[in-house]
Design an enzyme around this catalytic site. Structure first.
Site, PDB file in Angstrom:
ATOM      1  N   HIS A  61       0.820  -1.207   0.000  1.00 53.72           N
ATOM      2  CA  HIS A  61       0.000   0.000   0.000  1.00 53.72           C
ATOM      3  C   HIS A  61       0.859   1.265   0.000  1.00 53.72           C
ATOM      4  O   HIS A  61       0.476   2.280   0.564  1.00 53.72           O
ATOM      5  CB  HIS A  61      -0.932   0.012   1.219  1.00 53.72           C
ATOM      6  CG  HIS A  61      -1.952  -1.086   1.200  1.00 53.72           C
ATOM      7  ND1 HIS A  61      -2.767  -1.361   2.285  1.00 53.72           N
ATOM      8  CD2 HIS A  61      -2.297  -1.971   0.229  1.00 53.72           C
ATOM      9  CE1 HIS A  61      -3.562  -2.388   1.981  1.00 53.72           C
ATOM     10  NE2 HIS A  61      -3.291  -2.767   0.737  1.00 53.72           N
ATOM     11  N   TYR A  62       2.018   1.216  -0.622  1.00 55.22           N
ATOM     12  CA  TYR A  62       2.903   2.386  -0.633  1.00 55.22           C
ATOM     13  C   TYR A  62       2.295   3.497  -1.500  1.00 55.22           C
ATOM     14  O   TYR A  62       1.547   3.247  -2.449  1.00 55.22           O
ATOM     15  CB  TYR A  62       4.305   2.011  -1.099  1.00 55.22           C
ATOM     16  CG  TYR A  62       4.381   1.245  -2.399  1.00 55.22           C
ATOM     17  CD1 TYR A  62       4.439   1.896  -3.618  1.00 55.22           C
ATOM     18  CD2 TYR A  62       4.411  -0.151  -2.403  1.00 55.22           C
ATOM     19  CE1 TYR A  62       4.516   1.198  -4.807  1.00 55.22           C
ATOM     20  CE2 TYR A  62       4.489  -0.867  -3.583  1.00 55.22           C
ATOM     21  CZ  TYR A  62       4.537  -0.184  -4.785  1.00 55.22           C
ATOM     22  OH  TYR A  62       4.604  -0.881  -5.965  1.00 55.22           O
TER      23      TYR A  62
END
Length: 686
Positions: free
Chosen positions: A514-515
């Site tokens: 989820h960067y």
């Protein structure tokens, strides 16, 4: 009017058909593209945001969508949930997943396939919270409409198996309340979220949203690797004018924007790709760009800053009872800033021989926590070398099947507040840039991790989960076959001491993919997502986020492509409407002047155009056609307000009706006349 209604009905039918990506007539390999092309919009990146964005714009304009990877419909591993980890484990140059390792030592992946991250992730589908939407300044009603546009194609309600159901009851029993049932909404408590896996385990991705596209309005090019954005200048201000890209054979192509101030290039290459391409195009920190010999177009030190990856930590829970194979379906949204989720089962794929010979052991995978994918929490991040991964894979092959019966319960930190940066490694756009996320640099992130691990322990010890946990959380002896077996015994050894839990968080941190960040609003783009200091260039993807939305961001990234595509659609639409109306008024003025008429009052008759249209049908149609709420309210006012008659001098009336008849069948005709009515009704005289 009959033609107008038939056109709308055909449009409604066309978007309700199931996506069959292999039959997209507008999708082809970049090697078949001409050397030079022209479009109204060029979208770089056919990912989670790029696909819905391009589909929206194509309904009226000519759009080029450039994707550096291949088609998800050509790879059964992408579409089959049982092969989820196989894609992430594939480190070949043609893999849909491109592995990278952050400077923190955490192994990660970036997508290289049409559909982007929605082709690689664990499938959980949930919206952003109301507070998040309000904080970023999005229109709540338009956001909801865009979510539903996405959900109609890719989102499903999962059916919980016994393990997931037990985890859900355990969360409720331990105070993660209320019970919110099944919902896409982000609400504190425990809920069952959506999934992009249908009941048959088939993945539905952002690429499926291209079914909304107008085939004549879009070209999707696969294996098109963008090298840089081209600029011209308006005075001293740079203006994006085109892109240079290479096909799979290395041949160079150039795509330019058509003439027109409203035409744009849109970066949707993701949190790594978008800031990387800006830098390669001369937009970023000037000293850094010059160190690579790049000409500086705009000096913006914010490019590549604010990089974050939500840290994930998990505990393996061996089970005395059989468990189903599942990915993320249930989430506990706590009030202390940690999200609790889980995945179960080990029988993900058929075993394959790890080596030849009669005594060959069988390599196994463990879903999203397979060491082959880089998820290796048994050693600290900096020690997660290829050799360590190989040892873990070998260790799993020696463990009895019963030891792999169980699941992982994980916690993900909200936000996070820790941030890092991205920089160029070299001038190759296919290579991974240098990125550092600085996991747990902020003390609040560490505090939330500790609280999350404690919450997981409470769930494991709950009565509701007792069927799937050994009494008192005592691991059976079989788990100690090897010290490197990929299941976390460190939590047991560390006890409940807060310092031990903090050490556990740091040593076992993994990614949940989820960067985000690198082109954040206020730093790199404005609130309309236009790149600061440059005309005709925007960034629309997760790189603009200051925090990850909701528990899992993919639904919001897809929504964003639709939500931000509509204003661009209407921006050009408005230009065309005004142009048409001005031409019409100019002709009327010329006619009136030539006739030497005085005291002419204009009113417009909508009775014949809308006499048989019911407002709910019109509202639904206008939503699907992309009209924002302000337009819909205006149309509602005159549709529900009854007919408006023409009242003009006789000579002008004949001319006016002639012009109206000439527009029959043109869906823009009613809106053009509405603007005329607003301009001249109420006694405006010539």
């Amino acid at each position: 009017m009959a033609f107008f209604i038939i056109t709308i009905l055909l449009g409604l039918l066309s978007v309700s058909q199931p996506a069959r990506g292999v039959n997209y007539t507008f999708m082809r390999e970049a090697m078949h593209a001409p050397p030079v092309t022209y479009y109204d919009y060029i979208v770089i990146g056919g990912g989670t945001a790029g696909c819905p964005l391009a589909a929206t714009l194509s309904r009226r304009y000519r759009v080029l969508l450039l994707e550096r990877g291949g088609s998800p419909y050509d790879d059964d591993r992408v579409l089959n949930m049982a092969h989820f980890s196989d894609v992430l484990s594939d480190t070949s140059a043609s893999s849909p997943s491109q592995r990278f390792v952050s400077e923190d030592g955490v192994i990660n992946s970036r997508p290289r396939v049409l559909g982007g991250g929605s082709c690689l992730n664990a499938g959980f589908f949930t919206r952003a919270g109301v507070g998040y939407t309000r904080a970023v300044g999005w229109d709540a009603s338009e956001v909801l409409s865009a979510y539903k546009w996405v959900e109609d194609v890719v989102a499903f309600q999962p059916e919980l198996g016994p393990w997931q159901a037990a985890m859900r009851r355990g969360l409720l029993e331990t105070g993660v309340v209320p019970d919110n049932g099944f919902t896409y909404d982000h609400i504190p408590g425990t809920k069952v979220g959506g999934s992009i896996f249908d009941p048959d385990g088939r993945r539905h991705t952002a690429a499926d949203l291209l079914q909304y596209a107008r085939p004549e309005g879009i070209d999707v090019l696969l294996r098109a690797r963008v090298a840089r954005i081209l600029f011209s200048y308006k005075g001293t201000k740079p203006v994006a004018r085109g892109v240079v890209y290479r096909d799979s054979l290395g041949m160079v192509h150039v795509a330019y924007l058509n003439q027109g101030d409203a035409n744009e290039i849109i970066l949707s290459a993701g949190a790594l790709g978008s800031p990387q391409l800006l830098m390669l195009s001369g937009v970023g920190p000037s000293d850094h760009l010059r160190s690579f010999g790049l000409d500086v177009v705009v000096d913006n030190p914010g490019v590549g800053q604010g990089m974050s990856d939500n840290p994930m930590n998990a505990i393996y829970v061996p089970s005395p009872s059989p468990v189903e194979v599942s990915l993320i379906q249930v989430v506990g949204i706590t009030r202390f800033g940690s999200y609790i989720e889980g995945a179960s089962g080990s029988d993900w794929t058929t075993r394959t021989a790890a080596s030849s010979g009669d005594g060959a052991r069988q390599a196994r995978v463990f879903g999203m926590f397979s060491p082959q994918t880089g998820q290796l929490p048994t050693v600290p991040p900096k020690q997660r070398t290829p050799e360590a991964i190989a040892r873990a894979v070998d260790a799993m092959s020696q463990v009895p099947d019963a030891a792999l019966r169980g699941g992982f319960i994980l916690e993900k930190v909200l936000g996070p507040q820790s941030t890092g940066s991205l920089a160029l490694r070299n001038l190759d756009p296919d290579d991974n840039p240098i990125v550092q996320f600085n996991y747990f640099a902020h003390p609040d992130d560490l505090r939330r991790c500790v609280a999350g691990i404690e919450a997981i322990e409470r769930v494991i010890r709950s009565r509701s989960f007792s069927r799937f946990a050994y009494p008192n959380f005592a691991f059976p002896a079989m788990l100690n076959v090897t010290a490197e077996f990929p299941a976390n015994l460190m939590r047991v050894r560390g006890g409940s001491d807060p310092a031990a839990l903090e050490r556990f968080c740091r040593d076992t941190v993994m990614t949940i993919w989820h960067y985000h960040g690198g082109c954040q609003v206020g730093r790199v783009v404005d609130r309309d997502y236009r790149v600061l200091g440059i005309d005709a260039l925007r960034v629309i993807d997760g790189s603009t986020f200051n925090a990850s939305p909701g528990t899992n961001p993919q639904a919001t990234v897809m929504m964003l492509g639709r939500y931000l595509g509509l204003p661009l659609f209407e921006k050009k639409l408005g230009h065309q409407i005004v142009f048409s109306v001005l031409n019409f008024l100019q002709e009327c003025a010329y006619f009136i002047s030539r006739k030497k008429l005085d005291e002419v009052v204009f009113k417009v008759d909508f009775e014949k155009a809308y006499d048989k249209v019911k407002w709910p049908f019109m509202q639904q149609t206008l939503c699907m056609k992309g009209f924002k709420s302000a337009w819909r309210k205006q149309i509602e006012a005159f549709v529900q307000g009854g007919s408006v008659r023409i009242r003009v001098n006789d000579d002008v009336g004949h001319y006016f009706q002639t012009q109206k008849v000439s527009c029959q069948g043109n869906p823009m005709c009613p809106i053009q006349f509405k603007i005329v009515a607003h301009t001249y009704v109420g006694g405006a005289h010539w």
